[in-house]
Design a protein around this motif. Sequence first.
Motif, PDB file in Angstrom:
ATOM      1  N   ARG A 181      -6.946   4.482  -0.794  1.00  0.00           N
ATOM      2  CA  ARG A 181      -7.801   3.707   0.230  1.00  0.00           C
ATOM      3  C   ARG A 181      -8.310   2.729  -0.512  1.00  0.00           C
ATOM      4  N   ARG A 182      -8.736   2.706  -1.741  1.00  0.00           N
ATOM      5  CA  ARG A 182      -9.375   1.591  -2.491  1.00  0.00           C
ATOM      6  C   ARG A 182      -8.263   0.527  -2.628  1.00  0.00           C
ATOM      7  N   PHE A 183      -6.994   0.757  -2.962  1.00  0.00           N
ATOM      8  CA  PHE A 183      -6.074  -0.082  -3.186  1.00  0.00           C
ATOM      9  C   PHE A 183      -5.981  -0.908  -1.744  1.00  0.00           C
ATOM     10  N   THR A 192       0.715  -1.214   0.072  1.00  0.00           N
ATOM     11  CA  THR A 192       0.076  -0.157   0.025  1.00  0.00           C
ATOM     12  C   THR A 192       0.869   1.294  -0.002  1.00  0.00           C
ATOM     13  N   ASP A 205      -5.796  10.134  -2.927  1.00  0.00           N
ATOM     14  CA  ASP A 205      -6.253   9.388  -1.486  1.00  0.00           C
ATOM     15  C   ASP A 205      -7.155   8.453  -1.789  1.00  0.00           C
ATOM     16  N   ARG A 206      -8.047   8.879  -2.294  1.00  0.00           N
ATOM     17  CA  ARG A 206      -9.212   7.559  -2.621  1.00  0.00           C
ATOM     18  C   ARG A 206      -8.872   6.518  -3.306  1.00  0.00           C
ATOM     19  N   GLU A 207      -7.978   6.827  -4.221  1.00  0.00           N
ATOM     20  CA  GLU A 207      -7.470   5.566  -5.103  1.00  0.00           C
ATOM     21  C   GLU A 207      -6.584   4.705  -3.907  1.00  0.00           C
ATOM     22  N   LEU A 246      -8.132  -1.302   0.744  1.00  0.00           N
ATOM     23  CA  LEU A 246      -9.119  -2.128   1.131  1.00  0.00           C
ATOM     24  C   LEU A 246      -9.068  -3.567   0.262  1.00  0.00           C
ATOM     25  N   ILE A 247      -8.968  -3.249  -0.899  1.00  0.00           N
ATOM     26  CA  ILE A 247      -8.603  -4.602  -1.983  1.00  0.00           C
ATOM     27  C   ILE A 247      -7.386  -5.298  -1.427  1.00  0.00           C
ATOM     28  N   SER A 248      -6.475  -4.895  -1.000  1.00  0.00           N
ATOM     29  CA  SER A 248      -5.088  -5.449  -0.601  1.00  0.00           C
ATOM     30  C   SER A 248      -5.752  -6.221   0.952  1.00  0.00           C
ATOM     31  N   GLU A 275       0.989   3.919  -2.937  1.00  0.00           N
ATOM     32  CA  GLU A 275       0.704   5.448  -2.657  1.00  0.00           C
ATOM     33  C   GLU A 275       1.857   6.288  -3.010  1.00  0.00           C
TER      34      GLU A 275
END
Length: 460
Positions: A173-175, A32, A169-171, A177-179, A36
Amino acid sequence: MTPRRHSLVLRLIATGAIWAAALLVAGGIALTGLYERAVLGALESRLQSTVNALVAASETSADGEVSLAREPTDPEYNLVFSGRYWQIADWRTEDRLRVIARSRSLWDERLRPPDRLMEAAAAQPGTPITMKTVGPDEEPLRVIAQAVILSGRPDMVVVLAAEDQRPADREVRRFGLISLGLIAFFAIALVAGLVLQVRFGLAPLFRMREAVAAVREGQAERVEGQFPSELQPLGDELNSLIDHSREVVERARTHVGNLAHALKTPIAVLLNESRSEQGGFAELVERQADTMSRQVDHHLRRARAAAHAKAVGAKTDVCATLDDLTRTLQRIYGRQGISIGFECEGEVFFRGERQDLEEMAGNLLDNACKWSGGEVKATVRLAGDGRFELLVEDDGPGMDAERREQALQRGVRLDESTPGSGLGLSIVGDLAAVYGGALTLSESELGGLLARLELPSRKR
């Protein structure tokens, strides 16, 4: 207090799962973080391209004013408060931030970067400096400032390009959560794999445990089976120990038999000689020799039972043994009008030799028949915790608590009118204690005495 036992399987699975979870979490955090950095790097690369384009398009007039030959073509810079902005400011001592040009997206606002950003840019002309700031719509911005010296101007100008950081930042966070979901899936898969690996790896150990239990329960004579090279020496040592145990038991039986022959012959001679003579001395010798004979029999039985109790794999069918005993005693005492009932609740196996069980049960049944008023009842049932109970009841006169305690003492006869040596109940108690059991006396529902014999049991 029973010591707490830890499962080897759970220990292996837990340690493996904890280590795997730690690695997965660390890997997820690292990935992550790298993602980032990649996202923010791409954002800063776009901003740097805008700064470079603005520097390249900057022109200085004869009077020192700065103008742009062309503006960036990205349509986001023409939408009001779109989140993408650029600005060229004049850096002066008396007025640190005088806006020379700005994107249409700022409308009538201007970028207000932190003073430390401007100072850092002015201290290193030509070097882009990146920081976070707040935009005209109170959005978080990622801003790049680069101080340049244009020809024809004595003062530096600072070129700024900024972009709303929330989509990045949303991208991230999405990554993240998927991780997290993937890590959870991999963790479950790893734990399942660990369980299979441990169960498969320890399967020979479980088979050895079952083989040892089969020997202990009397279902096998040796630890049989093919085991890995790490466990085979243990199996061989266990078989050697079993053979040694049987050898010790056989040696003890031989010694007991030799001692019986060595003592019984002289005692029999003394008894015969004393019975052929008259007088007080002959009677004294006869009584003492008879006592010696009973004591020898008693202690020889205890020695034999102790050897049997330590033997591995001894097993006796309790119900079949008691059925034979009650049938035999019924033929003997049936002529006196005594009825012997027998009930066995399920299949019960004694962890010991048949002759020792016959002696204990026979003494109890014989004692009950001697004192019975006509009814004797024997019951066999499992008591739990690897034990079983033999209950022998009669409808005789019974005993009070004090007399029941005395009856368990060796050689005590509470009624001289009945035949016997006073050793019957004592022998039962001693043999039961050798096997880790116990004999207790209480009042029977039939009105007489209840003898409760508790002994260790085996599985079928």
